[in-house]
Motif scaffolding. Structure first.
Motif, PDB file in Angstrom:
ATOM      1  N   GLU A   1       4.621  -6.555  -0.590  1.00  0.00           N
ATOM      2  CA  GLU A   1       3.267  -6.029  -0.807  1.00  0.00           C
ATOM      3  C   GLU A   1       3.262  -4.963  -1.891  1.00  0.00           C
ATOM      4  O   GLU A   1       2.387  -4.941  -2.746  1.00  0.00           O
ATOM      5  CB  GLU A   1       2.697  -5.458   0.505  1.00  0.00           C
ATOM      6  N   SER A   2       4.253  -4.078  -1.870  1.00  0.00           N
ATOM      7  CA  SER A   2       4.292  -3.018  -2.889  1.00  0.00           C
ATOM      8  C   SER A   2       4.531  -3.613  -4.280  1.00  0.00           C
ATOM      9  O   SER A   2       3.934  -3.160  -5.260  1.00  0.00           O
ATOM     10  CB  SER A   2       5.363  -1.986  -2.549  1.00  0.00           C
ATOM     11  N   GLN A   3       5.377  -4.634  -4.380  1.00  0.00           N
ATOM     12  CA  GLN A   3       5.609  -5.281  -5.672  1.00  0.00           C
ATOM     13  C   GLN A   3       4.359  -6.011  -6.149  1.00  0.00           C
ATOM     14  O   GLN A   3       4.046  -6.016  -7.338  1.00  0.00           O
ATOM     15  CB  GLN A   3       6.770  -6.262  -5.573  1.00  0.00           C
ATOM     16  N   ARG A   4       3.634  -6.630  -5.226  1.00  0.00           N
ATOM     17  CA  ARG A   4       2.403  -7.332  -5.587  1.00  0.00           C
ATOM     18  C   ARG A   4       1.348  -6.351  -6.099  1.00  0.00           C
ATOM     19  O   ARG A   4       0.653  -6.618  -7.080  1.00  0.00           O
ATOM     20  CB  ARG A   4       1.870  -8.096  -4.378  1.00  0.00           C
ATOM     21  N   ILE A   5       1.230  -5.188  -5.450  1.00  0.00           N
ATOM     22  CA  ILE A   5       0.274  -4.180  -5.882  1.00  0.00           C
ATOM     23  C   ILE A   5       0.668  -3.642  -7.251  1.00  0.00           C
ATOM     24  O   ILE A   5      -0.189  -3.472  -8.138  1.00  0.00           O
ATOM     25  CB  ILE A   5       0.182  -3.037  -4.842  1.00  0.00           C
ATOM     26  N   GLN A   6       1.955  -3.401  -7.458  1.00  0.00           N
ATOM     27  CA  GLN A   6       2.426  -2.917  -8.747  1.00  0.00           C
ATOM     28  C   GLN A   6       2.157  -3.933  -9.844  1.00  0.00           C
ATOM     29  O   GLN A   6       1.729  -3.588 -10.944  1.00  0.00           O
ATOM     30  CB  GLN A   6       3.934  -2.609  -8.685  1.00  0.00           C
ATOM     31  N   TYR A   7       2.366  -5.217  -9.557  1.00  0.00           N
ATOM     32  CA  TYR A   7       2.095  -6.274 -10.527  1.00  0.00           C
ATOM     33  C   TYR A   7       0.610  -6.321 -10.870  1.00  0.00           C
ATOM     34  O   TYR A   7       0.233  -6.510 -12.031  1.00  0.00           O
ATOM     35  CB  TYR A   7       2.573  -7.623  -9.965  1.00  0.00           C
ATOM     36  N   THR A   8      -0.251  -6.163  -9.855  1.00  0.00           N
ATOM     37  CA  THR A   8      -1.700  -6.190 -10.082  1.00  0.00           C
ATOM     38  C   THR A   8      -2.131  -4.997 -10.939  1.00  0.00           C
ATOM     39  O   THR A   8      -2.972  -5.139 -11.824  1.00  0.00           O
ATOM     40  CB  THR A   8      -2.457  -6.166  -8.745  1.00  0.00           C
TER      41      THR A   8
END
Length: 108
Positions: free
Chosen positions: A99-106
């Motif tokens: 989830e943290s990687q997905r938020i960072q990517y977004t």
């Protein structure tokens, strides 16, 4: 006079019809018709590729989970660290984001 103009008009129509029906003109029309037809639908190919990618990720994750034995006990620190290690391995091998990687990517 009207009869003569009709005959002349009719003969022009027949002449134009013969030109259109000649073999060499028909080949050109077929040639352009073949070029205009799409080989395959791009949307279908895209959906197929997405499905195959998700399927491969799922099979990779299941393969790792079949090999590893996970004990779910929140009170046991060794079980929690082993679970975290297994989940990290799954994310790395299957190219899944946390989830943290997905938020960072977004955000990026």
């Amino acid at each position: 006079m009207a009869l003569a103009s009709r005959l002349l008009s009719r003969s022009r129509q027949l002449y134009v019809g013969q030109i259109i029906l000649q073999q060499e003109h028909g080949v050109l029309v077929r040639f352009f018709a073949k070029e205009a037809a799409p080989a395959a639908l791009k949307g279908d190919e895209m959906l197929k590729n997405i499905f195959l990618e998700v399927k491969n990720k799922f099979e990779t994750a299941l393969g790792i989970l079949r090999k590893e034995k996970i004990t779910i006990d929140p009170a046991d620190p060794a079980a929690v660290s082993h679970y975290a290690k297994v989940m990290k391995t799954i994310r790395e091998k299957a190219d899944l984001f946390s989830e943290s990687q997905r938020i960072q990517y977004t955000i990026d």
